[in-house]
Motif scaffolding. Structure first.
Motif, PDB file in Angstrom:
ATOM      1  N   TYR A  61       0.810  -1.225   0.000  1.00 51.63           N
ATOM      2  CA  TYR A  61       0.000   0.000   0.000  1.00 51.63           C
ATOM      3  C   TYR A  61       0.841   1.271   0.000  1.00 51.63           C
ATOM      4  O   TYR A  61       0.301   2.361  -0.135  1.00 51.63           O
ATOM      5  CB  TYR A  61      -1.024  -0.005   1.145  1.00 51.63           C
TER       6      TYR A  61
ATOM      7  N   PHE B 132     -14.378  -4.132  -6.830  1.00 53.78           N
ATOM      8  CA  PHE B 132     -15.131  -4.262  -5.578  1.00 53.78           C
ATOM      9  C   PHE B 132     -16.617  -4.401  -5.887  1.00 53.78           C
ATOM     10  O   PHE B 132     -17.238  -3.466  -6.396  1.00 53.78           O
ATOM     11  CB  PHE B 132     -14.876  -3.054  -4.682  1.00 53.78           C
TER      12      PHE B 132
ATOM     13  N   PHE C  40     -11.644   4.725  -5.574  1.00 52.98           N
ATOM     14  CA  PHE C  40     -11.163   4.089  -4.339  1.00 52.98           C
ATOM     15  C   PHE C  40      -9.801   4.620  -3.889  1.00 52.98           C
ATOM     16  O   PHE C  40      -9.635   5.079  -2.764  1.00 52.98           O
ATOM     17  CB  PHE C  40     -11.120   2.573  -4.523  1.00 52.98           C
TER      18      PHE C  40
ATOM     19  N   ILE D 178      -8.789   7.016  -0.655  1.00 55.65           N
ATOM     20  CA  ILE D 178      -7.803   6.600   0.345  1.00 55.65           C
ATOM     21  C   ILE D 178      -6.752   7.698   0.499  1.00 55.65           C
ATOM     22  O   ILE D 178      -6.312   8.019   1.596  1.00 55.65           O
ATOM     23  CB  ILE D 178      -7.113   5.280  -0.074  1.00 55.65           C
TER      24      ILE D 178
ATOM     25  N   GLU E   8      -6.055  -7.562  -1.818  1.00 58.47           N
ATOM     26  CA  GLU E   8      -4.827  -7.119  -2.473  1.00 58.47           C
ATOM     27  C   GLU E   8      -5.090  -5.874  -3.300  1.00 58.47           C
ATOM     28  O   GLU E   8      -4.271  -4.952  -3.332  1.00 58.47           O
ATOM     29  CB  GLU E   8      -4.269  -8.238  -3.356  1.00 58.47           C
TER      30      GLU E   8
ATOM     31  N   ALA F 165      -7.290  -3.588  -2.724  1.00 59.73           N
ATOM     32  CA  ALA F 165      -7.410  -2.455  -1.812  1.00 59.73           C
ATOM     33  C   ALA F 165      -6.026  -1.984  -1.364  1.00 59.73           C
ATOM     34  O   ALA F 165      -5.731  -0.786  -1.359  1.00 59.73           O
ATOM     35  CB  ALA F 165      -8.245  -2.841  -0.594  1.00 59.73           C
ATOM     36  N   GLU F 166      -5.172  -2.937  -1.036  1.00 59.83           N
ATOM     37  CA  GLU F 166      -3.809  -2.591  -0.637  1.00 59.83           C
ATOM     38  C   GLU F 166      -3.072  -1.915  -1.780  1.00 59.83           C
ATOM     39  O   GLU F 166      -2.364  -0.932  -1.603  1.00 59.83           O
ATOM     40  CB  GLU F 166      -3.040  -3.861  -0.269  1.00 59.83           C
ATOM     41  N   ASP F 167      -3.265  -2.474  -2.969  1.00 57.76           N
ATOM     42  CA  ASP F 167      -2.617  -1.942  -4.157  1.00 57.76           C
ATOM     43  C   ASP F 167      -2.995  -0.486  -4.363  1.00 57.76           C
ATOM     44  O   ASP F 167      -2.198   0.320  -4.834  1.00 57.76           O
ATOM     45  CB  ASP F 167      -3.052  -2.777  -5.365  1.00 57.76           C
TER      46      ASP F 167
ATOM     47  N   GLY G 285      -3.556   1.603  -2.104  1.00 60.57           N
ATOM     48  CA  GLY G 285      -3.034   2.467  -1.046  1.00 60.57           C
ATOM     49  C   GLY G 285      -3.671   2.289   0.315  1.00 60.57           C
ATOM     50  O   GLY G 285      -3.355   3.024   1.240  1.00 60.57           O
ATOM     51  N   ALA G 286      -4.589   1.328   0.454  1.00 58.82           N
ATOM     52  CA  ALA G 286      -5.257   1.162   1.743  1.00 58.82           C
ATOM     53  C   ALA G 286      -4.402   0.302   2.675  1.00 58.82           C
ATOM     54  O   ALA G 286      -4.030  -0.807   2.303  1.00 58.82           O
ATOM     55  CB  ALA G 286      -6.622   0.518   1.548  1.00 58.82           C
TER      56      ALA G 286
END
Lengths: 364, 272
Positions: free
Chosen positions: A83, A97, A108, A112, B171, B173-175, B177-178
């Protein structure tokens, strides 16, 4: 396709240094060294299980290398979590999603990053424009076709303006026509955005069409790194020759300077770095076999055993007296049963050193 | 459509053992007991007397408290289960399921002997010079009984949903930036809501209707709507009032389920 866009390729963006990766004691990547430049379109190409996706995941931060370093813009990023990396990924099955609509999916990353509302709206808008999906903002993911989901996945990644975009077989689920369209679109997008693309595929044609550089992999080891033309015309080994395009692979013997013997005949060739009487593998592309209706005009004679019309060319199989089967791609057709003459120009004969542990490749 | 006849046994069963009894309960609730078909609303009027309203309110409160407690305890457990390696997962699940094989009453009685005045906890407290504390026969003991008995019903639906969750979504979401916390809040949790809703329904319903737990751990003093209904049917023989209470309880459950299904996430997982 030439490497005319080489001039746009800038300084080094990513470097993989001696990457070694094991899963439960099984080596999946071995001695990987690779340098990827800014603005470069690099394709990791290989059969399934060759480690190409693992390599992408190491760059993305979803896996860590057992040993070795990942450098990003000169900095070691081994311990930086996904991240915090300035890369974005287009996942194999998109990983959109399902609880968010198209707009929110694309927004998204921006949300963030706590961008303000107006900026988010503008950026999502231009990302949708880029992938030609304007007007789909409120649609649910479930209501989109595969191709549309693909576009949303690309928009969701590029909207964050990453320095590097990782694409894990993003076109695999699309039908042939759509895939070809998307190949060109992706290539254009890459030029337009001016970012580095690292693209994983097992489709050699896709790799040749889109890439500046192709990295051919097998069993966790890089086999060859080169431009599409380079890997197609000058494969470094039989695996690459066989994997990239169709090949006829024959046992041969290097006789003397620029002369090789295979299929019971002597042929002039252009390779020089072999010892006299050295055993070699001979690789010939099916489109490089010249055929003549008159058997006497060819060096070899063979009887046509099958003909398939492929659109632009005919794919023919012809058998020589010694039982070898040759695949021939030609725009002219010889009917089944006819004996034809075959000849090969010296620079179309590619010689390769015998591998000590040869891959299981047979003459196709 | 050809195989429709396969449905008939179920339909007959439903009519005999669900529809007819409900109609009977409804009939009792609106007629004078022993008075034939003379209609009355007196039973319903009684339900709304403050004494009984307070019992209903207390039942809903306790059921809500135990549902929330089950959620707080159950969600992390479901996550641990879903994220543990396959081999461990099986033994962990067995660990969870085995106590459920034991009789419900026996399990609840076990708590009695643990918490009573000369029970295990107080014996231990006595050793270090504290107590004895009166642990039983209060709201806390009833909630504990509910949570203990119903927490698996919260864990399993959530576990099922989390297990099916595509890891590449996390993954992704992490990708984008979360960090792990944000990817949980923005992806994992919203996507697990169908499981949470099933869990909430499956804990809330038995909690709001229970009478055994409140009878054992609440002692006679702690009446819930389930106890009230039981009393009407089995002790005071006031079937009319008991039926009215049952109908009201059904309406409460229907309303609460309606409220939950309104949140529109049922399409994803639904009731298990």
């Amino acid at each position: 396709m030439t490497r005319d866009n080489l001039s746009n390729v800038g300084a080094e963006m990513i470097r993989l240094v001696d990457i070694h990766k094991e899963f439960d004691g099984v080596t999946v990547l071995d001695r990987i060294n690779l340098s990827i430049a800014k603005n470069e379109f690099v394709t990791l190409l290989g059969p399934s299980g060759c480690g190409k996706t693992t390599m992408l995941r190491i760059i993305g931060g979803f896996e860590s290398a057992t040993t070795g370093d990942v450098l990003f813009d000169g900095e070691r990023i081994n311990d930086i979590p996904a991240y915090q990396r300035k890369v974005n990924t287009v996942f194999q099955r998109y990983a959109l999603f399902p609880h968010l609509n198209v707009f929110e999916n694309i927004a998204f990353g921006l949300r963030i990053a706590k961008k303000d509302v107006k900026e988010i709206r503008d950026k999502v808008q231009s990302a949708l424009e880029l992938v030609e999906m304007l007007g789909f903002e409120k649609r649910t993911i479930q209501s989109l076709s595969g191709g549309q989901q693909q576009r949303v996945a690309i928009a969701r990644a590029v909207v964050n303006e990453p320095k590097v975009l990782l694409l894990d077989e993003p076109l695999a689920a699309l039908d042939l026509k759509l895939r070809k369209e998307m190949q060109l679109e992706l290539k254009n997008m890459q030029k337009q955005l001016g970012i580095t693309f690292v693209f994983v595929t097992h489709d050699q044609e896709e790799a040749l069409t889109m890439s500046d550089t192709v990295v051919v992999m097998k069993e966790g080891i890089i086999q060859q790194i080169g431009s599409p033309i380079n890997v197609y015309n000058e494969p470094t080994n039989i695996f690459v020759a066989d994997f990239i395009g169709e090949s006829i692979i024959l046992e041969g013997r290097y006789l003397e300077h620029c002369m090789v013997e295979f299929a019971g005949q002597k042929f002039p060739c252009v390779d020089i770095d072999f010892a006299p009487m050295e055993q070699v593998d001979v690789v010939i592309r099916p489109e490089d076999v010249d055929i003549a209706d008159d058997p006497a005009e060819g060096v070899l004679q063979a009887k046509v055993s099958s003909v398939v019309f492929k659109g632009v060319h005919y794919e023919m199989l012809a058998e020589t007296d010694d039982g070898l089967e040759w695949m021939i791609h030609s725009t002219t057709m010889a009917p089944i049963g006819q004996v034809i003459g075959m000849s090969i120009k010296p620079d179309n004969i590619h010689l390769m050193k015998k591998e000590t542990k040869g891959p299981e490749v047979t003459a196709s | 459509m050809k195989r429709n006849w396969l449905l008939y046994p179920y339909v007959v069963w439903m009519i005999l053992f669900t529809v007819v009894p409900i109609l009977l309960v409804f009939y009792y609730s609106v007629t004078v007991q022993g008075g034939g078909f003379s209609l009355t609303m007196a039973h319903y009027a009684r339900v709304f007397e403050p004494l009984y309203m307070s019992v209903i309110w207390r039942s809903i409160q306790l059921a809500l408290v135990s549902t929330i407690a089950c959620f707080i305890l159950g969600y992390p457990v479901a996550m641990i289960l879903a994220n543990s390696p396959d081999k461990q997962q099986f033994s962990l699940i067995v660990l969870f399921v085995v106590p459920m094989w034991m009789n419900f009453l026996a399990r609840t009685y076990a708590w009695l002997s643990i918490m009573e005045n000369n029970g295990i906890i107080n014996a231990f407290l006595g050793l270090i010079g504290v107590g004895p504390l009166s642990l039983l026969y209060n709201a806390g003991a009833v909630v504990l009984g509910m949570v203990y008995n119903y927490v698996p019903f919260m864990v399993f639906p959530i576990y099922t949903v989390l297990r099916k969750l595509d890891p590449s979504l996390i993954e992704a979401a992490e990708d984008l930036g979360a960090n792990p916390v944000r990817s949980f809040l923005k992806v994992t949790f919203p996507l697990s809501l169908p499981g949470v809703l099933s869990g909430v329904t499956m804990v809330f319903m038995p909690s709001v209707t229970t009478f055994a737990i409140s009878q054992l751990l609440g002692g006679g003093q702690f009446t819930l709507i389930g106890n009230l209904i039981e009393q009407q049917y089995l002790r005071t023989y006031d079937w009319g009032f008991g039926s009215a209470l049952s109908i009201i309880l059904m309406i409460i459950i229907l309303i609460s389920m309606g409220l939950m299904s309104r949140s529109n996430v049922y399409e994803e997982g639904g009731l298990i």
